[in-house]
Design an enzyme around this catalytic site. Structure first.
Site, PDB file in Angstrom:
ATOM      1  N   TYR A 152     -26.641   1.242 -54.694  1.00  0.00           N
ATOM      2  CA  TYR A 152     -26.294   0.963 -53.284  1.00  0.00           C
ATOM      3  C   TYR A 152     -25.627  -0.413 -53.146  1.00  0.00           C
ATOM      4  O   TYR A 152     -24.585  -0.548 -52.487  1.00  0.00           O
ATOM      5  CB  TYR A 152     -27.574   1.045 -52.449  1.00  0.00           C
ATOM      6  CG  TYR A 152     -27.386   0.834 -50.967  1.00  0.00           C
ATOM      7  CD1 TYR A 152     -26.811   1.820 -50.166  1.00  0.00           C
ATOM      8  CD2 TYR A 152     -27.809  -0.342 -50.351  1.00  0.00           C
ATOM      9  CE1 TYR A 152     -26.660   1.632 -48.797  1.00  0.00           C
ATOM     10  CE2 TYR A 152     -27.666  -0.533 -48.987  1.00  0.00           C
ATOM     11  CZ  TYR A 152     -27.092   0.447 -48.213  1.00  0.00           C
ATOM     12  OH  TYR A 152     -26.934   0.254 -46.857  1.00  0.00           O
ATOM     13  N   LYS A 156     -21.831  -1.293 -51.885  1.00  0.00           N
ATOM     14  CA  LYS A 156     -21.566  -2.127 -50.712  1.00  0.00           C
ATOM     15  C   LYS A 156     -20.779  -3.382 -51.086  1.00  0.00           C
ATOM     16  O   LYS A 156     -19.985  -3.887 -50.293  1.00  0.00           O
ATOM     17  CB  LYS A 156     -22.878  -2.472 -50.006  1.00  0.00           C
ATOM     18  CG  LYS A 156     -23.570  -1.259 -49.371  1.00  0.00           C
ATOM     19  CD  LYS A 156     -22.687  -0.586 -48.335  1.00  0.00           C
ATOM     20  CE  LYS A 156     -23.418   0.491 -47.556  1.00  0.00           C
ATOM     21  NZ  LYS A 156     -22.557   1.116 -46.537  1.00  0.00           N
TER      22      LYS A 156
HETATM   23  P1  NDP Z   1     -28.536   7.135 -41.436  1.00  0.00           P
HETATM   24  O1  NDP Z   1     -29.125   7.618 -42.708  1.00  0.00           O
HETATM   25  O2  NDP Z   1     -29.395   7.032 -40.220  1.00  0.00           O
HETATM   26  O3  NDP Z   1     -27.239   8.024 -41.063  1.00  0.00           O
HETATM   27  C1  NDP Z   1     -26.255   8.243 -42.031  1.00  0.00           C
HETATM   28  C2  NDP Z   1     -25.095   8.972 -41.424  1.00  0.00           C
HETATM   29  O4  NDP Z   1     -24.094   9.167 -42.444  1.00  0.00           O
HETATM   30  C3  NDP Z   1     -25.452  10.345 -40.896  1.00  0.00           C
HETATM   31  O5  NDP Z   1     -24.671  10.600 -39.751  1.00  0.00           O
HETATM   32  C4  NDP Z   1     -25.011  11.279 -42.032  1.00  0.00           C
HETATM   33  O6  NDP Z   1     -24.657  12.592 -41.605  1.00  0.00           O
HETATM   34  C5  NDP Z   1     -23.771  10.553 -42.507  1.00  0.00           C
HETATM   35  N1  NDP Z   1     -23.375  10.895 -43.869  1.00  0.00           N
HETATM   36  C6  NDP Z   1     -24.042  10.675 -45.032  1.00  0.00           C
HETATM   37  N2  NDP Z   1     -23.326  11.104 -46.075  1.00  0.00           N
HETATM   38  C7  NDP Z   1     -22.169  11.612 -45.583  1.00  0.00           C
HETATM   39  C8  NDP Z   1     -21.020  12.213 -46.173  1.00  0.00           C
HETATM   40  N3  NDP Z   1     -20.895  12.377 -47.499  1.00  0.00           N
HETATM   41  N4  NDP Z   1     -20.005  12.611 -45.347  1.00  0.00           N
HETATM   42  C9  NDP Z   1     -20.101  12.454 -44.018  1.00  0.00           C
HETATM   43  N5  NDP Z   1     -21.167  11.890 -43.404  1.00  0.00           N
HETATM   44  C10 NDP Z   1     -22.185  11.477 -44.179  1.00  0.00           C
HETATM   45  O7  NDP Z   1     -27.873   5.714 -41.794  1.00  0.00           O
HETATM   46  P2  NDP Z   1     -27.840   4.335 -40.946  1.00  0.00           P
HETATM   47  O8  NDP Z   1     -27.431   4.601 -39.567  1.00  0.00           O
HETATM   48  O9  NDP Z   1     -29.091   3.596 -41.218  1.00  0.00           O
HETATM   49  O10 NDP Z   1     -26.674   3.550 -41.732  1.00  0.00           O
HETATM   50  C11 NDP Z   1     -25.319   3.596 -41.333  1.00  0.00           C
HETATM   51  C12 NDP Z   1     -24.512   2.670 -42.220  1.00  0.00           C
HETATM   52  O11 NDP Z   1     -25.019   1.334 -42.133  1.00  0.00           O
HETATM   53  C13 NDP Z   1     -24.576   3.048 -43.703  1.00  0.00           C
HETATM   54  O12 NDP Z   1     -23.324   2.800 -44.311  1.00  0.00           O
HETATM   55  C14 NDP Z   1     -25.620   2.095 -44.264  1.00  0.00           C
HETATM   56  O13 NDP Z   1     -25.441   1.863 -45.629  1.00  0.00           O
HETATM   57  C15 NDP Z   1     -25.339   0.851 -43.422  1.00  0.00           C
HETATM   58  N6  NDP Z   1     -26.485  -0.057 -43.360  1.00  0.00           N
HETATM   59  C16 NDP Z   1     -27.668   0.320 -42.750  1.00  0.00           C
HETATM   60  C17 NDP Z   1     -28.732  -0.563 -42.710  1.00  0.00           C
HETATM   61  C18 NDP Z   1     -30.020  -0.239 -42.028  1.00  0.00           C
HETATM   62  O14 NDP Z   1     -30.902  -1.112 -41.997  1.00  0.00           O
HETATM   63  N7  NDP Z   1     -30.209   0.938 -41.470  1.00  0.00           N
HETATM   64  C19 NDP Z   1     -28.645  -1.892 -43.337  1.00  0.00           C
HETATM   65  C20 NDP Z   1     -27.373  -2.167 -43.949  1.00  0.00           C
HETATM   66  C21 NDP Z   1     -26.343  -1.278 -43.946  1.00  0.00           C
HETATM   67  P3  NDP Z   1     -25.795  13.764 -41.445  1.00  0.00           P
HETATM   68  O15 NDP Z   1     -26.659  13.371 -40.286  1.00  0.00           O
HETATM   69  O16 NDP Z   1     -25.006  14.994 -41.161  1.00  0.00           O
HETATM   70  O17 NDP Z   1     -26.543  13.774 -42.752  1.00  0.00           O
END
Ligand code: NDP
Length: 244
Positions: A152, A156
């Protein structure tokens, strides 16, 4: 502020992506919400309540043909792609000596390759428009590294290098590209962690609280708008002071 603009948000079915889609709709943009498997009917209803148009596009952004279709669908539907937010991301945590090839590859393919895929497709449209705002979701662990998250953190950190390269390459066409680095935000992704890990993390945050999805969406809204026109190639943390 974004009236008449078209915004594409990857992974907008829940968590941070959903909050970003709602924020950009509130600011007036028409929204294209990508998702992989969740249902997004409710998200589309929430977005349309702001009086903008919205469509959902199901696809796996790690697949370059799918990602290209996403961008082309947005353009066909609304006639422009003004804002691209690469938010979709996954984790497959584990210690490096036990990390499986598949867990390394799937995280890199979604988080880094997926971001590359959509930017490559959107860049030709944005270059012709001579304008565009690209915002990529990275993470503070892409800056600091993290035990148990080699895949991861590498993905990133890759997003940061990609962001800076795209910013340099597309600047002359009026396109900006920035990265947003959240710290610890309350979503499904962090919900899976134990109370012990959450407690320990809280102690490293000067503001002594976890972030909300809206905290991140507010920064993305700023970077997607003309208020940020002189900002490109930057990584901005939303982390309560966790990394400084
Ligand atoms: P979630 O796990 O809550 O949501 C992830 C989203 O990405 C979902 O909508 C999922 O779709 C979608 N997704 C995953 N894989 C794919 C794919 N191959 N193609 C299309 N859509 C995809 O994640 P967060 O909201 O927590 O995180 C959002 C972003 O922020 C990410 O990039 C994460 O790395 C980053 N981030 C988050 C942090 C946190 O504390 N939460 C901290 C730092 C960074 P579906 O629902 O259909 O599976």
């Amino acid at each position: 502020m974004l009236k008449g603009k078209t915004a594409v948000i990857t992974g907008g079915s829940r968590g941070i992506g959903k909050a970003i889609a709602i924020k950009l709709a509130e600011m007036g943009a028409n929204i294209v919400v990508n998702y992989r498997s969740s249902s997004i009917d409710e998200v589309l209803t929430e977005i349309k309540a702001f009086g903008v148009n919205a469509i959902g596009v199901q696809c796996d952004i790690s697949n370059s043909e799918d990602a290209d279709k996403l961008i082309k669908t947005a353009f066909a539907e609304f006639g422009s792609v003004d804002i691209l937010v690469n938010n979709a991301g996954i984790t497959k945590d584990g210690l490096i000596m036990r990390m499986k090839d598949q867990d390394f590859d799937s995280v890199i393919n979604t988080n880094l390759k997926g971001t590359f895929n959509t930017i490559r497709s959107a860049s030709s449209i944005m270059m012709k428009q001579r304008s565009g705002k690209i915002v990529n979701l990275t993470s503070v662990v892409g800056i600091t590294g993290n035990a148990g998250q080699a895949n991861y953190a590498a993905s990133k950190a890759g997003v940061i290098g990609l962001t800076k390269s795209v910013a340099r390459e597309l600047a002359s066409r009026g396109i900006t590209c920035n990265a947003v680095a959240p710290g610890f935000i309350e979503t499904d992704m962090t919900g899976a962690l134990s109370d012990k890990v959450k407690e320990a993390t809280l102690n490293t945050i000067p503001l002594k609280k976890l972030g909300t999805t809206e905290d991140v969406a507010n920064l993305v809204g700023f970077l997607a708008s003309d208020l940020s026109n002189y900002i490109t190639g930057q990584v901005i943390n939303v982390d309560g002071g966790m990394v400084m």
